[in-house]
Design a protein around this motif. Structure first.
Motif, PDB file in Angstrom:
ATOM      1  N   ILE A  24      74.020  18.864  17.312  1.00  0.00           N
ATOM      2  CA  ILE A  24      75.163  18.233  16.645  1.00  0.00           C
ATOM      3  C   ILE A  24      75.528  16.927  17.349  1.00  0.00           C
ATOM      4  O   ILE A  24      75.760  15.902  16.701  1.00  0.00           O
ATOM      5  CB  ILE A  24      76.358  19.206  16.599  1.00  0.00           C
ATOM      6  N   LEU A  25      75.575  16.961  18.682  1.00  0.00           N
ATOM      7  CA  LEU A  25      75.919  15.743  19.417  1.00  0.00           C
ATOM      8  C   LEU A  25      74.853  14.663  19.269  1.00  0.00           C
ATOM      9  O   LEU A  25      75.160  13.472  19.204  1.00  0.00           O
ATOM     10  CB  LEU A  25      76.139  16.063  20.901  1.00  0.00           C
ATOM     11  N   ALA A  26      73.593  15.068  19.229  1.00  0.00           N
ATOM     12  CA  ALA A  26      72.513  14.085  19.178  1.00  0.00           C
ATOM     13  C   ALA A  26      72.314  13.489  17.793  1.00  0.00           C
ATOM     14  O   ALA A  26      72.006  12.302  17.665  1.00  0.00           O
ATOM     15  CB  ALA A  26      71.211  14.727  19.657  1.00  0.00           C
ATOM     16  N   PHE A  27      72.472  14.299  16.746  1.00  0.00           N
ATOM     17  CA  PHE A  27      72.084  13.840  15.421  1.00  0.00           C
ATOM     18  C   PHE A  27      73.231  13.691  14.424  1.00  0.00           C
ATOM     19  O   PHE A  27      73.101  12.956  13.446  1.00  0.00           O
ATOM     20  CB  PHE A  27      71.040  14.786  14.816  1.00  0.00           C
ATOM     21  N   ALA A  28      74.342  14.385  14.626  1.00  0.00           N
ATOM     22  CA  ALA A  28      75.368  14.421  13.578  1.00  0.00           C
ATOM     23  C   ALA A  28      76.675  13.743  13.974  1.00  0.00           C
ATOM     24  O   ALA A  28      77.635  13.810  13.225  1.00  0.00           O
ATOM     25  CB  ALA A  28      75.647  15.874  13.185  1.00  0.00           C
ATOM     26  N   THR A  29      76.733  13.127  15.118  1.00  0.00           N
ATOM     27  CA  THR A  29      77.982  12.480  15.522  1.00  0.00           C
ATOM     28  C   THR A  29      77.817  10.968  15.524  1.00  0.00           C
ATOM     29  O   THR A  29      76.724  10.432  15.661  1.00  0.00           O
ATOM     30  CB  THR A  29      78.417  12.932  16.919  1.00  0.00           C
ATOM     31  N   ASP A  30      78.951  10.314  15.386  1.00  0.00           N
ATOM     32  CA  ASP A  30      78.982   8.855  15.383  1.00  0.00           C
ATOM     33  C   ASP A  30      80.018   8.365  16.391  1.00  0.00           C
ATOM     34  O   ASP A  30      80.633   7.335  16.207  1.00  0.00           O
ATOM     35  CB  ASP A  30      79.321   8.374  13.965  1.00  0.00           C
ATOM     36  N   TRP A  31      80.208   9.137  17.456  1.00  0.00           N
ATOM     37  CA  TRP A  31      81.223   8.803  18.447  1.00  0.00           C
ATOM     38  C   TRP A  31      80.689   7.766  19.430  1.00  0.00           C
ATOM     39  O   TRP A  31      79.503   7.744  19.747  1.00  0.00           O
ATOM     40  CB  TRP A  31      81.640  10.036  19.243  1.00  0.00           C
TER      41      TRP A  31
END
Length: 81
Positions: free
Chosen positions: A15-22
Motif C-alpha cells: 500500500i505504501l509503495a504503490f497506492a499512496t501519493d504522500w
C-alpha cells in the motif's frame, strides 16, 4: 512474528509503495513500503522453513498382529460358534 504478521507487513508495504501519493519531508514513503515488503517476504520464508522442519515424520514401529490358533471345537474363540 507469525505468518499473519508477515502478510500484514507485505500488505502495508504494498500500500505504501504503490497506492499512496504522500510526500513527507525527510521520509521516502515508497522506499519504506518496499522495505516493509522485503522484511515481510523474509519473514514468510523463515516461517515456512521453520514450519517445514517441525513437520518431520518419525517412523513408528510396525504393528504385528498375532494369529489365533483355532482348534476346531467351536469354543476356542470364546463365542461358542
Amino acid at each position: 512474528m507469525g505468518l499473519g504478521g508477515c502478510i500484514i507487513l507485505i500488505a502495508v508495504g504494498a500500500i505504501l509503495a504503490f497506492a499512496t501519493d504522500w510526500h513527507m519531508n525527510g521520509v521516502n514513503v515508497h522506499l519504506v513500503g518496499v522495505i516493509l515488503m522485503i522484511v515481510g517476504l523474509i519473514g514468510v520464508t523463515t516461517f515456512s522453513s521453520i514450519a517445514r522442519r517441525r513437520r518431520v515424520v518419525v517412523p513408528t514401529s510396525p504393528v504385528i498382529e498375532e494369529e489365533r490358533h483355532h482348534h476346531g471345537d467351536g469354543y476356542s474363540d470364546g463365542y461358542g460358534l
